[in-house]
Design a protein around this motif. Structure first.
Motif, PDB file in Angstrom:
ATOM      1  N   LEU A 145       0.852  -1.182   0.000  1.00  0.00           N
ATOM      2  CA  LEU A 145       0.000   0.000   0.000  1.00  0.00           C
ATOM      3  C   LEU A 145       0.893   1.239   0.000  1.00  0.00           C
ATOM      4  CD1 LEU A 145      -2.743  -1.164   2.526  1.00  0.00           C
ATOM      5  CD2 LEU A 145      -3.012  -0.878   0.057  1.00  0.00           C
TER       6      LEU A 145
ATOM      7  N   ALA B 181       1.995   4.985  -0.724  1.00  0.00           N
ATOM      8  CA  ALA B 181       1.257   6.244  -0.693  1.00  0.00           C
ATOM      9  C   ALA B 181       1.221   6.943  -2.049  1.00  0.00           C
ATOM     10  CB  ALA B 181       1.865   7.173   0.360  1.00  0.00           C
ATOM     11  N   ASP B 182       2.163   6.611  -2.928  1.00  0.00           N
ATOM     12  CA  ASP B 182       2.216   7.278  -4.233  1.00  0.00           C
ATOM     13  C   ASP B 182       1.438   6.534  -5.316  1.00  0.00           C
ATOM     14  OD1 ASP B 182       3.923   5.114  -4.338  1.00  0.00           O
ATOM     15  OD2 ASP B 182       5.466   6.136  -5.505  1.00  0.00           O
TER      16      ASP B 182
ATOM     17  N   VAL C 233      -2.535   4.623  -6.312  1.00  0.00           N
ATOM     18  CA  VAL C 233      -3.934   4.462  -5.910  1.00  0.00           C
ATOM     19  C   VAL C 233      -4.221   2.983  -5.656  1.00  0.00           C
ATOM     20  CG1 VAL C 233      -4.712   6.520  -7.129  1.00  0.00           C
ATOM     21  CG2 VAL C 233      -4.697   4.315  -8.321  1.00  0.00           C
ATOM     22  N   THR C 234      -5.275   2.736  -4.905  1.00  0.00           N
ATOM     23  CA  THR C 234      -5.596   1.375  -4.458  1.00  0.00           C
ATOM     24  C   THR C 234      -6.833   0.848  -5.174  1.00  0.00           C
ATOM     25  OG1 THR C 234      -4.634   1.834  -2.285  1.00  0.00           O
ATOM     26  CG2 THR C 234      -6.148  -0.044  -2.445  1.00  0.00           C
TER      27      THR C 234
ATOM     28  N   ASN D 190      -1.765  -0.041  -6.168  1.00  0.00           N
ATOM     29  CA  ASN D 190      -1.830  -0.949  -5.033  1.00  0.00           C
ATOM     30  C   ASN D 190      -3.003  -1.888  -5.307  1.00  0.00           C
ATOM     31  OD1 ASN D 190       0.154   0.543  -3.549  1.00  0.00           O
ATOM     32  ND2 ASN D 190      -1.444   1.985  -2.906  1.00  0.00           N
TER      33      ASN D 190
ATOM     34  N   LEU E  23      -5.172   3.759   3.269  1.00  0.00           N
ATOM     35  CA  LEU E  23      -5.396   4.561   2.072  1.00  0.00           C
ATOM     36  C   LEU E  23      -6.814   4.339   1.554  1.00  0.00           C
ATOM     37  CD1 LEU E  23      -2.054   3.788   0.179  1.00  0.00           C
ATOM     38  CD2 LEU E  23      -2.617   5.879   1.427  1.00  0.00           C
TER      39      LEU E  23
END
Length: 309
Positions: free
Chosen positions: A76, A78-79, A81-82, A116, A166
């Motif tokens: 996961l 941070a840079d 998207v999930t 992600n 996230l």
């Protein structure tokens, strides 16, 4: 719509009590192996996807076993998207499970640098083994995805996703619509609830269920255009409906997913879809259904890439 279909358990017009639920459970039998068909297959995923156990279903009191529940993720960051992918909410919908497995085995690693990816391949393993829609308590997980859920399969997922650091950008939930919906599962539901059953016409082909609160029409269209190269998109019936709902665009209907407690409503993702393939079609094989599920996931990811995510 076709007419009423009776069910051999219970009294017409009376909802089931414990005795009827026990009678229903006694009719269920293990028919295939979650361990062999799912967990063993998931040993063959790309190394960047780590397996995490998010729960366990202890169904030994029902003559079954303990089922570990797993999620697979490439992390996961941070840079990135999930994107959430779920399969096996209804265990009998085979290609939903096997499509998630196949995605992890084959093309998932190609998207690791962009997204992600969080994959829950088989949310309802007891139902997978018994080829069933419900859990042993005669409850449908896909009407019980909420914070206060009393359905173990759904509660485990909801609790797990609450811990995500996230937000989820997109959620693809993999399902099937089968002839057994009319021959078994809808009549059983009506009998359980003391209601009159009216079956729907089973769509011949692939279709999508969007969220009426955020229909994302272009997203749905991109998926259907890709899947049409694998199997046919289901035409609307004579009333312009699929599964009793008016089509919002070719091959798409919309439900209020969060209000109904559906798996597709468990996140705030702006891009949400539920896939539905028809494995009983004379024009579709089990392999085509699995390929359709994988194609739908890939098309969703390609759409998001093209949008700049």
């Amino acid at each position: 719509m076709s007419g009423n279909t009776s069910y051999p358990i219970g009294v017409a017009g009376q909802s089931w009590r414990d005795a009827e639920k026990a009678q229903w459970l006694a009719r269920q039998a293990i028919q295939r192996s979650y361990q062999q068909q799912v967990l063993v297959a998931l040993e063959q995923v790309a190394p960047e996807f780590e397996r995490q156990q998010y729960g366990e279903l202890d169904y030994r009191q029902y003559g079954a076993g303990c089922y570990p529940l797993y999620a697979f993720s490439n992390g996961l960051a941070a840079d990135k998207v999930t994107v959430l992918i779920t399969g096996g909410v209804h265990g009998y919908e085979t290609s939903g499970v096997q499509g998630a497995v196949r995605f992890l085995q084959t093309v998932a690693s190609q998207y690791s640098q962009h997204f992600n990816l969080l994959v829950l391949p088989c949310i309802s393993p007891w139902a997978y083994e018994t080829i069933n829609r419900w859990n042993p308590l005669a409850l449908d997980p896909n009407r019980n995805f909420s914070a206060a859920s009393q359905v173990a399969e759904a509660a485990a997922v909801v609790g797990f996703l609450k811990q995500l650091p996230l937000p989820v950008l997109a959620h693809i939930d993999l399902h099937e619509t089968t002839d057994s919906d009319n021959s078994e599962f809808r009549p059983a539901k009506a009998a359980r609830d003391g209601e009159v059953n009216t079956n729907w016409d089973i769509p011949d082909g692939f279709y999508l269920v969007g969220d009426s609160a955020k229909p994302a029409a272009d997203f749905q269209q991109a998926i259907n255009l890709a899947v049409a190269q694998v199997t046919q998109i289901a035409p609307a019936d004579a009333n312009g409906c699929l599964i009793g709902e008016p089509v919002s665009q070719p091959g798409v209907v919309n439900y209020p997913k969060k209000a109904l407690g559906l798996c597709g409503g468990i996140t705030e993702a702006p891009y949400v879809t539920t896939t539905e393939v028809y494995p009983d079609s004379p024009t579709a094989s089990p392999e085509q259904c699995i390929q359709a599920q994988v194609t739908a996931i890939v098309a969703a990811l390609e759409y998001l890439k093209a949008k700049g995510y």
